[in-house]
Design a protein around this motif. Structure first.
Motif, PDB file in Angstrom:
ATOM      1  N   LYS A  30       0.846  -1.209   0.000  1.00  0.00           N
ATOM      2  CA  LYS A  30       0.000   0.000   0.000  1.00  0.00           C
ATOM      3  C   LYS A  30       0.880   1.258   0.000  1.00  0.00           C
ATOM      4  N   ARG A  31       1.959   1.216   0.774  1.00  0.00           N
ATOM      5  CA  ARG A  31       2.830   2.386   0.888  1.00  0.00           C
ATOM      6  C   ARG A  31       3.538   2.654  -0.452  1.00  0.00           C
ATOM      7  N   MET A  32       3.964   1.552  -1.115  1.00  0.00           N
ATOM      8  CA  MET A  32       4.620   1.697  -2.425  1.00  0.00           C
ATOM      9  C   MET A  32       3.692   2.360  -3.437  1.00  0.00           C
ATOM     10  N   TRP A  33       2.494   1.776  -3.575  1.00  0.00           N
ATOM     11  CA  TRP A  33       1.574   2.258  -4.616  1.00  0.00           C
ATOM     12  C   TRP A  33       0.991   3.615  -4.251  1.00  0.00           C
ATOM     13  N   ASP A  34       0.870   3.904  -2.964  1.00  0.00           N
ATOM     14  CA  ASP A  34       0.426   5.228  -2.527  1.00  0.00           C
ATOM     15  C   ASP A  34       1.443   6.282  -2.994  1.00  0.00           C
ATOM     16  N   TYR A  35       2.720   5.939  -2.827  1.00  0.00           N
ATOM     17  CA  TYR A  35       3.772   6.870  -3.255  1.00  0.00           C
ATOM     18  C   TYR A  35       3.782   7.005  -4.781  1.00  0.00           C
ATOM     19  N   TRP A  36       3.720   5.847  -5.460  1.00  0.00           N
ATOM     20  CA  TRP A  36       3.825   5.879  -6.932  1.00  0.00           C
ATOM     21  C   TRP A  36       2.603   6.537  -7.577  1.00  0.00           C
ATOM     22  N   ALA A  37       1.461   6.468  -6.919  1.00  0.00           N
ATOM     23  CA  ALA A  37       0.276   7.137  -7.468  1.00  0.00           C
ATOM     24  C   ALA A  37       0.572   8.616  -7.695  1.00  0.00           C
ATOM     25  N   ARG A  38       1.456   9.160  -6.880  1.00  0.00           N
ATOM     26  CA  ARG A  38       1.800  10.587  -6.950  1.00  0.00           C
ATOM     27  C   ARG A  38       3.145  10.826  -7.625  1.00  0.00           C
ATOM     28  N   SER A  39       3.731   9.762  -8.201  1.00  0.00           N
ATOM     29  CA  SER A  39       5.102   9.877  -8.728  1.00  0.00           C
ATOM     30  C   SER A  39       5.225   9.198 -10.089  1.00  0.00           C
ATOM     31  N   PRO A  40       4.558   9.750 -11.115  1.00  0.00           N
ATOM     32  CA  PRO A  40       4.567   9.062 -12.419  1.00  0.00           C
ATOM     33  C   PRO A  40       5.949   8.935 -13.038  1.00  0.00           C
ATOM     34  N   GLU A  41       6.912   9.723 -12.554  1.00  0.00           N
ATOM     35  CA  GLU A  41       8.271   9.601 -13.106  1.00  0.00           C
ATOM     36  C   GLU A  41       8.855   8.201 -12.871  1.00  0.00           C
ATOM     37  N   ALA A  42       8.216   7.438 -11.966  1.00  0.00           N
ATOM     38  CA  ALA A  42       8.720   6.085 -11.658  1.00  0.00           C
ATOM     39  C   ALA A  42       8.225   5.025 -12.649  1.00  0.00           C
ATOM     40  N   MET A  43       7.287   5.385 -13.547  1.00  0.00           N
ATOM     41  CA  MET A  43       6.627   4.379 -14.408  1.00  0.00           C
ATOM     42  C   MET A  43       7.609   3.513 -15.204  1.00  0.00           C
TER      43      MET A  43
END
Ligand code: NDP
Length: 477
Positions: free
Chosen positions: A158-171
């Motif tokens: 949950k913590r990973m995807w919560d962060y990535w939801a706001r960080s598209p540069e990680a795609m």
């Protein structure tokens, strides 16, 4: 005949099986200084583990030049075809602690130390050509989101995807991480990348931007999720043992070393910022050029002394190799040596595995664990003692900078999706299926508010990519 056991001070030890006690039943006497030394040293056996890349394995080897690149760099290690430079290579996982399983889905560190005649060159890369971040101010946040929850003490997707939801540069990096290459079969069957853009400069004072690639000559081999999960329980040291045993039996792993080269002036004209660590340079624009071969051929004699104490710093660069404006690299130039000063102490570069083979003539003095000769009268410069002096012939060509000092929005005008989509479109239908199943598997059960924005990112990479994940989560887009 066995050697005599001694104390750390070198005195022969008369008794190593029984403590010194007042009477047969005790108590123990404080004058059993051998026992006290033994317990006190044992308490101090661990040094702070690396906050990231704690779990690793390493070996020595050789870098051999196979083509002449002196037109791009004056670095002596590249000066002629056939030239050999000793190296040390440390592999690692990233997020797991020192004792964690080596078959976890995680990027792998690929940290190289070249012992050149012009000092140490540390090229501290990964098995992926890109990274989750392009701005170092996000790095501690990103790592926190991947590590254990401070309340519960366990990792939580949950913590990973919560962060990535706001960080598209990680795609882009997420796509590599959840693809088959996210769990390499040990350390021998994966590529390495310098990842950042670095620079080369030649004797004419010309600068070139450069990326480093290390292609496994063993080929690419990955573990299935099922096999990796089984090994995490039955053989958590899988990768370390595989590397050690391959070298012991003379099956020396090798990598083809390639570079991509961009003339300095092209950077400002290129279709995107070539110093952005979330992007690769497409091969059709900047083809790979083979420059050498890397071989691992000698195991360390002692894991702690040589692998745990191996300390890498991208700031270690011989003349002819330099940094670039890559913001992540700029931060690592500071953060890596800073971490080593904390972890090992300010004199960490004196340790045998870290020490330069060429002379080290510094005015640094003292500090904890200073165990070399520590200099003579000349501890300042300029001096009249004939102490070391600067050499202007190794001055890097000036770098023109422009723009206003500001905090720039990293998402403005930046395409976070196309290259992740390019990778997705390159995969076979079976690979796409495994990729989307793995991603959906880690998102299962998370609340819609976290999943939905991530799905939107995947759709922007490729509509099919997002649709397949949504389908596997029984969600509509
Ligand atoms: P190319 O077709 O010229 O290159 C594709 C590259 O992708 C090859 O280097 C290949 O490595 C690598 N690759 C294949 N499968 C995977 C995977 N599952 N994970 C990571 N890498 C993989 O295309 P482009 O240069 O135009 O790049 C297209 C995409 O390829 C990029 O968006 C990027 O994701 C990926 N890529 C590109 C690299 C580059 O430096 N240009 C480097 C690595 C990946 P191999 O030869 O070892 O199979």
């Amino acid at each position: 005949m066995s050697k005599t056991l001694t104390t750390a001070g070198g005195h022969p030890v008369a008794e190593n099986q029984h403590s010194l006690t007042a009477g047969e039943r005790g108590p123990i006497l404080i004058q059993d200084t051998h026992l006290i030394e033994k317990l006190a040293h044992f308490n101090r056996e661990r040094i702070p583990e690396r906050v990231v890349h704690a779990r690793g394995a390493g070996a020595y080897g050789t870098f051999t030049v196979t083509s002449d690149i002196s037109k791009w760099t004056r670095a002596e290690l590249f000066s002629r075809v056939g030239k050999k430079t000793p190296i040390f290579l440390r592999f690692s996982t990233v997020a797991g602690e020192k004792g964690s399983a080596e078959t976890e889905r995680d990027p792998r560190g690929f940290a190289l130390k070249f012992y050149t005649e012009e000092g140490i060159w540390d090229l501290v890369g990964n098995n992926t050509p890109v990274f989750f971040e392009r701005d170092p101010s996000k790095f501690p946040d990103f790592i926190h989101s991947q590590k254990r929850d401070p309340v519960t003490g366990y990792k939580n997707p949950k913590r990973m995807w919560d962060y990535w939801a706001r960080s598209p540069e990680a795609m882009h990096q997420i796509t590599i991480l959840f693809s088959d290459r996210g769990i390499p079969d040990g350390y021998r069957f994966m590529n390495g990348y310098g990842s950042h853009t670095f620079s080369f400069w030649n004797r004419k004072g010309e600068r070139f931007w450069v990326k480093f690639h290390f292609k496994s000559k063993q080929g690419i081999k990955n573990l299935t999720v099922a096999r990796a999960t089984e090994l995490a329980g039955s053989d958590p040291d899988y990768a370390t043992r595989d590397l050690f045993q391959a070298i012991e039996r003379g099956d020396f792993p090798k990598w083809k070393v390639c570079i991509q080269v961009m003339p300095e002036a092209e950077a400002s004209q290129y279709q995107f910022n070539p110093f952005d660590l979330t992007k690769v340079w497409p091969h059709k624009d900047y083809p790979l050029q083979e420059i050498g071969e890397l071989e691992l051929n000698r195991n360390p004699k002692n894991y702690f002394a040589e692998v745990e104490q191996a300390a890498f710093s991208p700031a270690n660069m011989p003349p002819g190799i330099g940094a670039s404006p890559d913001k992540m690299l700029q931060a690592r130039l500071f953060a890596y040596p800073d971490a080593q000063r904390y972890r090992l102490g300010v004199n960490y570069q004196l340790l045998p595995v870290n020490r330069s083979l060429s002379p080290v003539n510094v005015y640094h003095r003292d500090g904890s664990m200073r165990f070399d000769e520590n200099g003579t009268h000349d501890n300042y410069e300029p001096n009249g003692f004939g102490g070391p002096v600067q050499d202007s012939s190794v001055c890097e060509p000036p770098l023109a900078l422009s723009g206003s000092a500001n905090r720039y929005d990293q998402h403005k005008g930046n395409d976070d999706y196309t290259q992740a989509g390019n990778l997705y479109r390159m995969l076979s239908p079976e690979e796409r299926d495994r990729l989307t199943t793995t991603i959906a598997g880690t998102m299962k059960g998370l609340e819609k508010g976290i999943v939905q924005p991530n799905l939107e990112h995947f759709v922007k990479c490729d509509p099919e990519y997002g649709a397949k994940i949504a389908e596997k989560l029984n969600m509509s887009l």
